[in-house]
Design a protein around this motif. Structure first.
Motif, PDB file in Angstrom:
ATOM      1  N   TYR A   1      -1.404   2.668 -11.536  1.00 27.84           N
ATOM      2  CA  TYR A   1      -2.555   2.259 -10.761  1.00 27.84           C
ATOM      3  C   TYR A   1      -3.809   1.975 -11.287  1.00 27.84           C
ATOM      4  CZ  TYR A   1      -5.368   3.716  -6.508  1.00 27.84           C
ATOM      5  OH  TYR A   1      -6.055   3.655  -5.491  1.00 27.84           O
ATOM      6  N   LYS A   2      -4.434   2.943 -12.459  1.00 27.51           N
ATOM      7  CA  LYS A   2      -5.620   2.556 -12.919  1.00 27.51           C
ATOM      8  C   LYS A   2      -5.634   1.079 -13.778  1.00 27.51           C
ATOM      9  CE  LYS A   2      -6.370   7.483 -14.590  1.00 27.51           C
ATOM     10  NZ  LYS A   2      -6.419   8.021 -15.848  1.00 27.51           N
ATOM     11  N   SER A   3      -4.651   0.755 -14.415  1.00 25.47           N
ATOM     12  CA  SER A   3      -4.810  -0.770 -14.839  1.00 25.47           C
ATOM     13  C   SER A   3      -4.995  -1.506 -13.693  1.00 25.47           C
ATOM     14  CB  SER A   3      -3.345  -0.880 -15.474  1.00 25.47           C
ATOM     15  OG  SER A   3      -3.020   0.118 -16.409  1.00 25.47           O
ATOM     16  N   ILE A   4      -4.205  -1.481 -12.651  1.00 25.83           N
ATOM     17  CA  ILE A   4      -4.595  -2.452 -11.532  1.00 25.83           C
ATOM     18  C   ILE A   4      -5.987  -2.610 -11.136  1.00 25.83           C
ATOM     19  CG2 ILE A   4      -3.860  -2.952  -9.093  1.00 25.83           C
ATOM     20  CD1 ILE A   4      -1.040  -1.728  -9.527  1.00 25.83           C
TER      21      ILE A   4
ATOM     22  N   ALA B   1      -1.887   0.705  -4.140  1.00 24.41           N
ATOM     23  CA  ALA B   1      -3.078  -0.126  -4.564  1.00 24.41           C
ATOM     24  C   ALA B   1      -3.544  -1.143  -3.771  1.00 24.41           C
ATOM     25  CB  ALA B   1      -2.526  -0.512  -6.178  1.00 24.41           C
ATOM     26  N   SER B   2      -2.484  -1.914  -3.253  1.00 25.97           N
ATOM     27  CA  SER B   2      -2.857  -2.986  -2.226  1.00 25.97           C
ATOM     28  C   SER B   2      -3.610  -2.414  -1.136  1.00 25.97           C
ATOM     29  CB  SER B   2      -1.507  -3.521  -1.645  1.00 25.97           C
ATOM     30  OG  SER B   2      -1.496  -4.545  -1.281  1.00 25.97           O
ATOM     31  N   LYS B   3      -3.131  -1.541  -0.612  1.00 34.07           N
ATOM     32  CA  LYS B   3      -4.081  -0.677   0.610  1.00 34.07           C
ATOM     33  C   LYS B   3      -5.419  -0.260   0.272  1.00 34.07           C
ATOM     34  CE  LYS B   3      -2.965   2.723   4.159  1.00 34.07           C
ATOM     35  NZ  LYS B   3      -2.323   3.857   4.481  1.00 34.07           N
ATOM     36  N   LYS B   4      -5.430   0.223  -1.067  1.00 31.14           N
ATOM     37  CA  LYS B   4      -6.836   0.683  -1.446  1.00 31.14           C
ATOM     38  C   LYS B   4      -7.879  -0.205  -1.819  1.00 31.14           C
ATOM     39  CE  LYS B   4      -9.525   3.797  -3.497  1.00 31.14           C
ATOM     40  NZ  LYS B   4     -10.227   5.101  -2.811  1.00 31.14           N
ATOM     41  N   PHE B   5      -7.356  -1.329  -2.482  1.00 32.79           N
ATOM     42  CA  PHE B   5      -8.199  -2.569  -2.991  1.00 32.79           C
ATOM     43  C   PHE B   5      -8.256  -3.674  -2.179  1.00 32.79           C
ATOM     44  CE2 PHE B   5      -6.322  -0.368  -6.980  1.00 32.79           C
ATOM     45  CZ  PHE B   5      -7.479   0.495  -7.082  1.00 32.79           C
ATOM     46  N   GLY B   6      -7.380  -3.748  -0.965  1.00 31.28           N
ATOM     47  CA  GLY B   6      -7.331  -4.755  -0.117  1.00 31.28           C
ATOM     48  C   GLY B   6      -7.014  -6.096  -0.791  1.00 31.28           C
ATOM     49  N   LYS B   7      -5.932  -5.861  -1.379  1.00 32.81           N
ATOM     50  CA  LYS B   7      -5.526  -7.273  -2.372  1.00 32.81           C
ATOM     51  C   LYS B   7      -4.050  -7.172  -2.555  1.00 32.81           C
ATOM     52  CE  LYS B   7      -9.301  -8.736  -5.262  1.00 32.81           C
ATOM     53  NZ  LYS B   7      -9.871 -10.035  -5.288  1.00 32.81           N
ATOM     54  N   PRO B   8      -3.253  -8.437  -2.451  1.00 31.03           N
ATOM     55  CA  PRO B   8      -2.154  -8.032  -2.595  1.00 31.03           C
ATOM     56  C   PRO B   8      -1.583  -7.791  -4.031  1.00 31.03           C
ATOM     57  CG  PRO B   8      -2.608 -10.319  -1.868  1.00 31.03           C
ATOM     58  CD  PRO B   8      -3.806  -9.721  -1.918  1.00 31.03           C
TER      59      PRO B   8
END
Lengths: 562, 457
Positions: A110-113, A147-154
Motif C-alpha cells: 500500500y505504501k509503495s503504491i 488504494a484506488s479509492k484512496k488515491f482516486g486512480k486506477p
C-alpha cells in the motif's frame, strides 16, 4: 488464491483456443496444468508472462510485489519501444524482506503504491502478484481496491504468481486483469468507422511503426494496440473499436474473444511477418471494417497500397534472392513465428531444413505443413547437442532462433540471427521483410566465418614438419637404391660461384690423380671465385677412399694406389 | 567514516540489487562438470539464466525444480528428487549445486533432510556430490549468495587435514569475491605464476565463463575447479581471499585444514597490491620479478598522470559492498570524492568508505544523489539515469548487458588498476567543458536565473 484458480479455469475453458476445443470436457477441466519436469524444464513463469504482456503499456507504473528476485534479476530486458512516456522502463518492486514474509507484505505494498503516485503521478499503477506474497496470503486485490479509492486512480491487480503455470498462462492472466479492470472504463475522445484494435503485438524494436504508416495512409486508426506502445487511456477506451486483429494467438486470444462477446468487436488472426501475410492482413482489416459500416471504397485503396508496396518490396529483395536461393535455414522459435517466418523465408528463396513447433498450436502446425509440405521436418524439442550437430554437419547454413540458443550456433561457428524478443532489428511489414533478408545476407556472407573457421597455425603441419617428412621420404628412397644415391651425390653443387658439381670434381680427381685442393681447383675452376669451398674440396679428397666406387672409379683408384 | 543508512521508503525503484540464489548459482558455475539447480518455481531460474546469458554472452547451465502451486503447498521433496534424478541421467554432472529461493524458503522446505532421503532411495546417485545452500530471495543479496555457497563448498567438500601434515610449498588457494571477473582471476594467476606459484581457485570462473570456444558441447559447466582439486585445498600452503565477503570461507578452510589465510579487502589500488606482492615474496621466497617491478612503475606513473584529472571530481557509485569499497577507495586515493554511494546489503566495509553516508538502496536513490556528479559508476541498468543526468557513465559489475567483454574487464593487480585509472581519466578528459566567449559572461538583468545557470555551466 481462489480467484486465481477460477480465472485459470476460465482461461482453460477459452472456446477461442483451438487446443482446448479439441479436448474432451474432462481433459479441458484439467486445463494445461501439465506438471513441468523438475530438472528438465526451461522457460519463464506465469509472472514473467503477465509482465511481458502488460509492460509495453508505456505510461503506467508496473509495480512488482515480491522479493528482489522477481524484478531485480529481470527488469529492463525487453526491447519494446515507446513514442511517449518511458515510465514503463522504470523498475518498481516492493523488495519484501524477512519481516514482511512473517507479518505480511500488504502494508508495504500500500505504501509503495502511495509513493509511486506521489513521485511519478502515472495514470494508473499495475500491481503484479508473485509467489511469496501469494503464499503468505497477501490480498493484492483488496489492497489495490483500497488504494484506488484512496488515491482516486486506477490500481490494477495482476494476479499471476509464477508457480501457477508457464509464461503463456501468465499472458492470458494478464489479459484477464485488463479485461476485468481496464477495458471499457473510459471513453475515447471521438470515434471513426476506421478504428481498430491490434491485440498481442508488443512493439518490440518498434515493429508496430513499420506497419502503422500503411494504416495511417489508409485512414485506419489504431484505437489501441494491446499492448505495444499503448497508453493507459488507449486500452481503457479500446472497447469502441470496430474490428480487431490478433497478432499472437497464443498470448491474448482471451482478450480478442471476450471483446467480441462483450463489445461486438469482430476479430481475425493475422500476421505482419512476410509480404503475402502482410497483404492478407491489410485486406482482412479493410474487409472487417467495411462489414462494420466503413465505405466500400476502402478496399480499393487498400488494394492499391498493397500493389504498390509489394512491388517495392520485391524490387528491394531481388538483388538478394540470387545470393540466398538454396541456402538452408534451421528455425528454432515458438508460436506464431514458426509459420509466419517460414513463409517469409521462402519468399527470399531459402530452403527450410527444420522448424521447431514446441510452442505451436495445432493450427500453427497445419499451416507449417501447408507451407513446407506434409513431410516438413518439425522439431518438437531439440536438445542443444542435436542442434549443434545439425549445424556442424552443415545441414543448415544459418540458424534463426532466440537469444538463449544462439551460443549453440556461435560455438559451432555457424551464422545465427536473432528473431526472438530480445532482438534489435525490426522485421514486420513490407519494410521489415526487406530488413530480414538484408540481415540474413549480412550474417551469411560475413567474412568472419571464414576467419573463425581457420585452424590455429600450430594445429596445422608447420613447414618444418612438411620438410622433415619430405626429407625422411627421400632418405628412405636413397638408402634403398645405391645408384640413385650416387646420382644424388654427384649432382650436389660444391662451388656455387662457378657452378661446379661434385661429380665433376670426383671425375677430375680420379682422371688426373689429384691429391691437393689447389690442384682440384686448377682443373675444375671450383674454388676460384670466393674460395669458400676450398675446405669442401679437401674433404672430398680425404673421403675418396671410403666410397663404394662404380667400376670406372675402381680402375682409377687402382691407378692411384699404384 | 561513513554512516550507513537504510531508506525508509517502501517501494524499491530501479533495483540495484539482485537476489541471493543467482549469486549462489554463479559460484556453482565455477566448478567443473557442475549443474546448478534452483529449488523454486520456473521463473526464478529463467530470470537468473537470462541475466547471465546477457552478461557473459555464453550458454548458461541452470536448472529448476519447477515448483508448481500445488507442489509448493505440499512441499518439494518429490520435485527435488525428480530434478536430481533427471539431471543425473541427462547431464551426468559430477556435482549438483542446489540453491533455495523465496518460494521454497517461505514454505520451509528442509532440503538437507530431502537430500538424506534421496541418498537412501537412490544409491545410483552416490558418485554425484549434492551441495545445498539456503538462499532466500527476501534476505541479503547477490554477493551473500556467492559467499555462502563458497563457505558451504569448503565445509562439505574439502578433505580435513591435520595441522602438521605435509603441504605443497608452491601451491596457494584463491577465494575470489563475487565482484572478481574471469579477467581478474587470470590477472592474479599471472602474478602468482611470475613467482613460480600455482593456484587453485574456488570457484574458478576463469575457465568456465571467460568466453572461449570449447572443443565440444557440454550441457554442464565447462572448465572450473574439479571436485578432486577442491578436496585437496587443505594441502596448499596459503589461502588468499579477495573481498571481505570471503572471510567466512577462508576461516572455514583454516579451521578444517589449518591453512593460514590472508583477506585482501580489495586488490584495486597501489597499496593493497604492494601488500599482495610482499605476501607472494614471503610465500615463494623469490625476489619480485622484473615484470612486476615494471608494472608497478607503470601504475605509479599512471597515477601521477591521472591525478590531475581525478582531483576534485565527484563520483557516484552504485555497487555491491566489496566492489563499492574497492572503487571508492581507489578513486579517493587519486583525489576524487565519492559523492554518492549506494549499495545492496550490509557489510563491515561500508563504514570505512570515505564519504558521509552510504545508502542501502536502489538506482532511484543513486540518481537523486548523483546530480552534479562528474561520473556514474554502476551496472548497465544505470544507463537511463546517466542519460537523464547527462553525466558520463562507466559500466562495472553484473549485469553488463549492453557492452561486450564484461568477463574480461580487469581492475585488480598493478596492471588492472593502471587500465582502470587510464579509462576513467580519459572519460574525464573527454567530458571536459571547453570554454566559449559566453562562458563567463555576466547574466543579463532581464534573463531569468535558470537560463543563466545553464550558460554558466
Amino acid at each position: 488464491m481462489s480467484s486465481v484458480s477460477s480465472k485459470i479455469q476460465d482461461v482453460f475453458n477459452e472456446p477461442g483456443c483451438g487446443k482446448n476445443q479439441g479436448k474432451s470436457e474432462k481433459e479441458r477441466k484439467k486445463g494445461c496444468t501439465k506438471q513441468l519436469q523438475p530438472g528438465g524444464a526451461a522457460g519463464g513463469c506465469a509472472f514473467d508472462g503477465a509482465k511481458i504482456a502488460l509492460q509495453p503499456i508505456t505510461d503506467v507504473a508496473h509495480l512488482v510485489h515480491g522479493p528482489i528476485a522477481c524484478e531485480g534479476n529481470s527488469w529492463d530486458n525487453r526491447g519494446s519501444k515507446s513514442s511517449g512516456s518511458n515510465l514503463w522502463r522504470t523498475g518498481f518492486t516492493t523488495d519484501i524482506n524477512e519481516t514482511d514474509v512473517v507479518f505480511g507484505g500488504e502494508k508495504r505494498l500500500y505504501k509503495s503504491i502511495k509513493e509511486i503516485i506521489e513521485k511519478y503521478d502515472p495514470p494508473a499503477v499495475f500491481v503484479y502478484q508473485t509467489c511469496v506474497p501469494a503464499m503468505i496470503g497477501d490480498d493484492i486485490d483488496a489492497v489495490c481496491k483500497a488504494a484506488s479509492k484512496k488515491f482516486g486512480k486506477p490500481v490494477v491487480p495482476v494476479n499471476s504468481p509464477g508457480f501457477v503455470g508457464p509464461k503463456n498462462l501468465g499472458n492470458k492472466l494478464a489479459g484477464e486483469a485488463i479485461l476485468d479492470h481496464v477495458i471499457g472504463t473510459e471513453e475515447p475522445e471521438y470515434t471513426t468507422p476506421y478504428d481498430i484494435n491490434i491485440i498481442g503485438e508488443y512493439n518490440l524494436s518498434g515493429e508496430l511503426w513499420q506497419v502503422k504508416p500503411l494504416l495511417d495512409e489508409l485512414g485506419i486508426r489504431i484505437l489501441a494496440c494491446i499492448s505495444g506502445d499503448a497508453k493507459y487511456h488507449d486500452i481503457a477506451s479500446s472497447h469502441r473499436a470496430r474490428a480487431a486483429m490478433m497478432v499472437c494467438s497464443k498470448s491474448m486470444i482471451n482478450i480478442a474473444r471476450k471483446m467480441e462477446e462483450r463489445f461486438e468487436i469482430p476479430f481475425f488472426e493475422g500476421s505482419f511477418y512476410g509480404i503475402g501475410d502482410t497483404s492478407d492482413a491489410l485486406r482482412e482489416i479493410s474487409r472487417l471494417l467495411i462489414e462494420r459500416g466503413a465505405p466500400a471504397e476502402l478496399m480499393e485503396r487498400t488494394e492499391a497500397v498493397i500493389a504498390r508496396e509489394e512491388a517495392r518490396a520485391w524490387a528491394a529483395i531481388e538483388p538478394y534472392k540470387k545470393r540466398l536461393t538454396g541456402k538452408k535455414v534451421l528455425l528454432i522459435t515458438g508460436g506464431v513465428k514458426s509459420w509466419s517466418v517460414v513463409a517469409a523465408l521462402q519468399e527470399a528463396g531459402m530452403e527450410l531444413v527444420g522448424t521447431s513447433v514446441k510452442k505451436s498450436t495445432k493450427e500453427d502446425k497445419e499451416r507449417i505443413k501447408e507451407l513446407m509440405g506434409q513431410d516438413a521436418h518439425m522439431i518438437d524439442d531439440m536438445s542443444p547437442r542435436e542442434m549443434y550437430k545439425m549445424l556442424k554437419d552443415a545441414k543448415a547454413d544459418i540458424m534463426l532462433s532466440g537469444g538463449r540458443s544462439q551460443f549453440v550456433a556461435l560455438k559451432a561457428k555457424m551464422p545465427w540471427l536473432d528473431i526472438n524478443q530480445e532482438r534489435h532489428h525490426a522485421y514486420m511489414g513490407y519494410v521489415g521483410m526487406v530488413e530480414l533478408v538484408k540481415e540474413i545476407d549480412k550474417a551469411l556472407y560475413n567474412p568472419v566465418w571464414e576467419q573463425v573457421r581457420k585452424r590455429a597455425p600450430w594445429e596445422e603441419k608447420t613447414w618444418e614438419e612438411v620438410a622433415d617428412a619430405a626429407i625422411a621420404e627421400e632418405a628412405a628412397a636413397l638408402a634403398a637404391n645405391p645408384e640413385l644415391a650416387r646420382e644424388k651425390r654427384r649432382s650436389t653443387p660444391v662451388c656455387k660461384c662457378k657452378s661446379v658439381l661434385r661429380g665433376t670434381i670426383e671425375d677430375a680427381i680420379v682422371e688426373h690423380a689429384l691429391s691437393t685442393a689447389e690442384a682440384v681447383s686448377e682443373k675444375t675452376q671450383a674454388g676460384t671465385g670466393c674460395g669458400s669451398c676450398m675446405g669442401k674440396l679437401e674433404k672430398i679428397l680425404e673421403t675418396m677412399d671410403h666410397w663404394h666406387p662404380s667400376p670406372s672409379e675402381n680402375k682409377s683408384q687402382a691407378q692411384q694406389a699404384a | 567514516m561513513a554512516t550507513v543508512i537504510t531508506p525508509k521508503k517502501s517501494c524499491s525503484v530501479n533495483p540495484l540489487k539482485m537476489s541471493q540464489p543467482i549469486g549462489s548459482a554463479l559460484a556453482f558455475m565455477g566448478i567443473k562438470n557442475c549443474m546448478p539447480l534452483f529449488h523454486g518455481s520456473q521463473g526464478c531460474t529463467s530470470f537468473g539464466l537470462v541475466l547471465f546469458v546477457r552478461h557473459f554472452k555464453e550458454a548458461i547451465p541452470l536448472q529448476t525444480t519447477a515448483m508448481s502451486e500445488v507442489a509448493t503447498v505440499l512441499g518439494g521433496l518429490e520435485n527435488v528428487e525428480q530434478a536430481v534424478v533427471t539431471i543425473a541421467s541427462r547431464q551426468k554432472p559430477s556435482i549438483i549445486g542446489i540453491s533455495s529461493t523465496g518460494v521454497t524458503e517461505t514454505k520451509g522446505d528442509d532440503v538437507d533432510a530431502y537430500i538424506k532421503l534421496i541418498r537412501e532411495k537412490h544409491p545410483e546417485l552416490d558418485p554425484i556430490s549434492l551441495v545445498y545452500v539456503s538462499t532466500p530471495d527476501f534476505k541479503d543479496a547477490f554477493q551473500d549468495g556467492w559467499a555462502k555457497t563458497v563457505t558451504k563448498l569448503v565445509e562439505q567438500l574439502v578433505e580435513p587435514i591435520s595441522a602438521g601434515a605435509p603441504r605443497l610449498p608452491n601451491r596457494v588457494n584463491l577465494l575470489p569475491g563475487a565482484h572478481l571477473t574471469p579477467g581478474d582471476i587470470d590477472e592474479i594467476r599471472d602474478i602468482l605464476e611470475a613467482f613460480g606459484l600455482e593456484m587453485l581457485v574456488l570457484p574458478d570462473l576463469s575457465g568456465s565463463l571467460d568466453g572461449h570456444i570449447p572443443d565440444d558441447f557440454t550441457p554442464t559447466t565447462l572448465g572450473g575447479i574439479s571436485l578432486e582439486e577442491i578436496a585437496s585445498l587443505g594441502r596448499s600452503v596459503h589461502t588468499i581471499a579477495v573481498g571481505e565477503q570471503m572471510r567466512d570461507a577462508a576461516v572455514a578452510l583454516e579451521s578444517k585444514t589449518g591453512v593460514p589465510y590472508t583477506v585482501f579487502d580489495r586488490l584495486t589500488g597501489l597499496e593493497p597490491n604492494d601488500q599482495f606482492i610482499s605476501l607472494c615474496v614471503r610465500i615463494s621466497g623469490r625476489p619480485v620479478p622484473t615484470k612486476i617491478r615494471r608494472q608497478r612503475g607503470q601504475l605509479v606513473d599512471a597515477m601521477l598522470d591521472a591525478h590531475f584529472h581525478f582531483g576534485g571530481k565527484k563520483i557516484a557509485i552504485g555497487a555491491e559492498p566489496d566492489l563499492l569499497w574497492a572503487l571508492s577507495q581507489w578513486s579517493h586515493e587519486l583525489g576524487a570524492e565519492t559523492a554518492a554511494a549506494v549499495t545492496t546489503t550490509s557489510s563491515p566495509m561500508l563504514q570505512r568508505i570515505a564519504t558521509d553516508e552510504v545508502l542501502i538502496g536502489d538506482l532511484e536513490d543513486l540518481e537523486a544523489r548523483a546530480a552534479g556528479c562528474d561520473l556514474l559508476m554502476t551496472h548497465s541498468h544505470g544507463r537511463q539515469a546517466a542519460e537523464r543526468l547527462k553525466i558520463p557513465f562507466y559500466r562495472i559489475g553484473i549485469p553488463m548487458f549492453d557492452r561486450l567483454g564484461a568477463a574480461h574487464q580487469t581492475i585488480v593487480g598493478y596492471r588492472g588498476t593502471r587500465n582502470l585509472t587510464f579509462e576513467i581519466a580519459n572519460m574525464f578528459i573527454a567530458n571536459g567543458h571547453e570554454p566559449t566567449p559566453e562562458t563567463w559572461s555576466l547574466p543579463k538583468e532581464n534573463e531569468n536565473a535558470g537560463t543563466a545557470a545553464v550558460t554558466a555551466h
